[in-house]
Structures are given as structure tokens and as C-alpha cells.
Design an enzyme around this catalytic site. Sequence first.
Site, PDB file in Angstrom:
ATOM      1  N   GLY A  57      80.688  40.568  54.538  1.00 60.60           N
ATOM      2  CA  GLY A  57      81.152  40.498  53.430  1.00 60.60           C
ATOM      3  C   GLY A  57      80.377  41.191  52.938  1.00 60.60           C
ATOM      4  O   GLY A  57      78.780  40.536  52.696  1.00 60.60           O
ATOM      5  N   CYS A  64      80.228  43.662  60.720  1.00 59.37           N
ATOM      6  CA  CYS A  64      80.389  44.051  59.713  1.00 59.37           C
ATOM      7  C   CYS A  64      80.351  42.636  59.128  1.00 59.37           C
ATOM      8  O   CYS A  64      79.938  41.781  59.477  1.00 59.37           O
ATOM      9  CB  CYS A  64      81.504  44.929  59.315  1.00 59.37           C
ATOM     10  SG  CYS A  64      83.211  44.430  59.249  1.00 59.37           S
ATOM     11  N   HIS A  72      88.114  35.111  64.458  1.00 62.18           N
ATOM     12  CA  HIS A  72      86.809  35.796  63.682  1.00 62.18           C
ATOM     13  C   HIS A  72      86.165  33.955  63.037  1.00 62.18           C
ATOM     14  O   HIS A  72      86.743  34.105  61.284  1.00 62.18           O
ATOM     15  CB  HIS A  72      86.715  37.057  62.316  1.00 62.18           C
ATOM     16  CG  HIS A  72      85.758  37.215  61.526  1.00 62.18           C
ATOM     17  ND1 HIS A  72      84.624  36.948  62.012  1.00 62.18           N
ATOM     18  CD2 HIS A  72      85.643  37.921  60.706  1.00 62.18           C
ATOM     19  CE1 HIS A  72      83.550  37.129  61.558  1.00 62.18           C
ATOM     20  NE2 HIS A  72      84.809  37.504  60.329  1.00 62.18           N
ATOM     21  N   CYS A 131      80.116  37.016  57.592  1.00 62.48           N
ATOM     22  CA  CYS A 131      80.176  37.579  59.171  1.00 62.48           C
ATOM     23  C   CYS A 131      78.771  37.150  59.695  1.00 62.48           C
ATOM     24  O   CYS A 131      79.299  36.887  61.453  1.00 62.48           O
ATOM     25  CB  CYS A 131      81.155  38.459  58.396  1.00 62.48           C
ATOM     26  SG  CYS A 131      82.023  38.329  57.766  1.00 62.48           S
TER      27      CYS A 131
END
Length: 461
Positions: free
Chosen positions: A450, A448, A418, A158
Site C-alpha cells: 500500500g 505489492c 491477507h 503489506c
Amino acid sequence: MLGRCVRRMKVSPVGLQQGARGHSTTRYSELLNADPDDVVITCIFGNAGANAPTLAFDHALAVAFAAPSFRLFSCPQYARRTALTRAKKGLWKDTSSDALIYKTLHAGLKESGVAPELVQDIVVGTCHPSSPCYEVRAAALAAGFPTSTPSSTVNRLCGSGLMALRHVSDSIRVGDIDIGVAAGYESMSSHPRPTPLFYEPAIQATQSAVDCAKPMGWTSEMLALEYDISRATQDTYGLLSHRRASAAQSSGKFDAEIMPLRTTVLSDPQDSKSDRLDVVVCKDDGIRHGLTLEQMAAARSAFKGSGDERSTGPNSSQVTDGAAMVLLMRRRRAEELGLEVLAKHVGTSVVGVTPRVMGVGPVEAIPTLLRHAGLTKDDIDLYEINEAFGSMYAYCVEKLGLDIDKVNVNGGAIALGHPLGATGVRQVATGVAELRRRGGGLLCTSMCIGSGMGAAALFVV
């Protein structure tokens, strides 16, 4: 309603230093100063300078980079994004991942107005294409960059787009290059998240290592259980995102940051050989206009069998296709080219967190960033925190003790989507555009990541 929900959460604010009133004046003022060695994002539209070309679009957005310890800042010259559309359903669904990044680079090169031979490196963040470095290199050459301009890809899930920006900015700051492109893209229609498989016995025997590969929805449910974030709280934050994004889209706020691009869609979605129809992709399609709290409460659980199933479609980020691009250079170079500087990037932090509750990433990354920059949370004028799930969005805002009126003021990933590799650059385009409307200030972006990480970045607009 928002206040009542968050007060029920079992979180206490993290120890972020808080200024007595607003900004920490000295450090805040220092960051606003311009230096010829700043690495900046600039603007070629409007009053961009006598030497700048005039294009059909009204705005280009910008950003910049620098580590506080070096006092050398890269200034993004250009920052735009595609419209974000729902995977398998939106207007990008029949566009391959190589076509998506090609169209982005091709349009970005034209809009930026910079001669392609001046670009000395291209770094692109993406997660799931099978051969991304080949894909990006081919797309860059087809887009008009010369064979002498190299390219590479980076995958930090991300945070991939932000890592691409950081890489280019660092290269400018240390003098390796003068001008570079950072981009991010993800076609989740073409390449949905694969399930990682681990065969090494040592990994299989280490719970935190096993948790790295767990589905992201599972981590959302674990975070909700760990910190007692109720379904009602998640729904309230999710509704806030949709309502803010709806208002922003209706008022035309996203128009400045979106590059309208042409593509084709199948006339018959069930027939891959059917005729293709020409379309222009210029509008985010995931926003749920007119959504109510009652509708949020009625939504079904999105992750059956995980935790006690508090996460739903409307209170979680969407699976999305999209891309974004920034052009960075040193401030001195921008001035030589007659380009208006839009912003500078002050620094980036990356941290590791417990994979089981990877959504807590911003709670560690943001304080680390502010500490290195010598700032307090109240010095930040605008936060763009990626809304992977309502659980982590609510947790991060409350744990950090942030003013919700400064966070994702035009909605976030719950409403917009996203696209994994693009989000880090998309946040910059959105945040810089909003701060420019407000007359400037400090922007903090964060997400955040993964497998258990978090990242944050600081920009001066």
C-alpha cells in the site's frame, strides 16, 4: 480458460532474462552451496540432531537470508504460522491483537526449542495496532523471553512481516546478533484499516501523495482500468486460488506450517459480556470449497463507485486475522545447537511504484531481486506472490511472463486471506514447506505494498 483470459489483457512481458533451459546452472549451483556463515532457518523436528529436543508437532519450516554481495547468509531455524481466519467472523475475532502476538511468540518459543536467553532481538511486522511496540514488548516478556531480549516493530504495510525478517537477518549477517526472532501479526477484527488524513497543503496539492491514502480497492480498480484486466480474467485467477487452496487443505498440506493455538470466542457474538468458549484455531476458514466460475461471475462488486467495479469478494484477498514467526541464526550456530537447516535467504528487494496502481509492485521488485542475485525468472522453482486482488495477480503473472504452474501452487491470499503484517512471513512458511516436499530449490516471495511499493525475497530450500 486461464490462457484465453490472460491473452486479452493489454500487457506485454517485462524484460526478464530467460534461461535457455531451466536453471542458469552456475549461479543456481552456487546458491545451493552451504557455508558456516549462512544465516538460516532450521528445524528441530524429526531427525534434527542428537542435541535437539523432540516436540509434539511433525514439522517446522524454515528460511534464510543473505545479500549476494556479502556471501553471509542467515538461516531461519523455525517458521510457522497460525491458521488464518476471517476478520469479525472467524475464530480469532474475539482475540485481541496483543493476545494474538503473545500466543504466537509463546508457542513459537516452545516449538523452536531454543533457550529464550539465546535470542538477542525480536522484530515484528504489523500495521494497525495503536501502540504496537508496547504490545510486542509486553507479549514477548509474557511469552517467556527475558527482559534482556529487546524487541521492536516495523510497519511497511503489506510488506511488514518480510521487513521484520530482513531486519533480523541483516543484523545476524553483520554480526550484531547471533540469533533473532522475526514475526508478523494483524488482528483486522480489532484494528481495521484507518483512513489516513493529510493536512499539509503541499501533500494535498500532489496527486501521487494524495493517492497514497486511497483505499486499496480503489487501486485495484485503477490497475484494472489502466491495463484492461477484465472481470472475467480476475474471476479466473480468483477461482484458481480457491481451487488450489481447497485441494491443499483437503490433502493436509497446510498442517505442517500451522501452529494450532487455543483461544476463546464469545458464546453470544452480540453480547461482549457473554461466556467465553474454549476453541483450538488450526484451520484456515476463508477458502471457498466447491466454488464455480458461474458463482464467481454472479458475485457483486466489492468497491462500489471505484472504476467500473471489476473487483469482488471472491476475486480479492480477504480481511483476515493471523500471525507467523521465524527464528533465524547463522548456520554455524544452528549446527552447534544440533538443529537441521531448512533454508537460507539470499536477498530482499524493495522498490517504489506509482501509488495509483500500487498492485504492480512485484513487477518491479522481482526483476530487481533476480538481477542482484544473478538469476533468471526460470531459475526460480516456486513463486509466492501475494494475491492482494485478482487484478494485480493476473497482471503480475502475465507482465513477468511467469509459468502459472510455479506460482501460488497451494493458493494465495484470495483464498487464504491477507493479515497485513503477517503475510510476508506467512508466504515464507508456505513456500518453504512446499519446496521441502519437492526436495528443495529456489523460492521467490513477493507482494505489492500500500501507498505504492513492492518487495521480493529469495530463499534456497
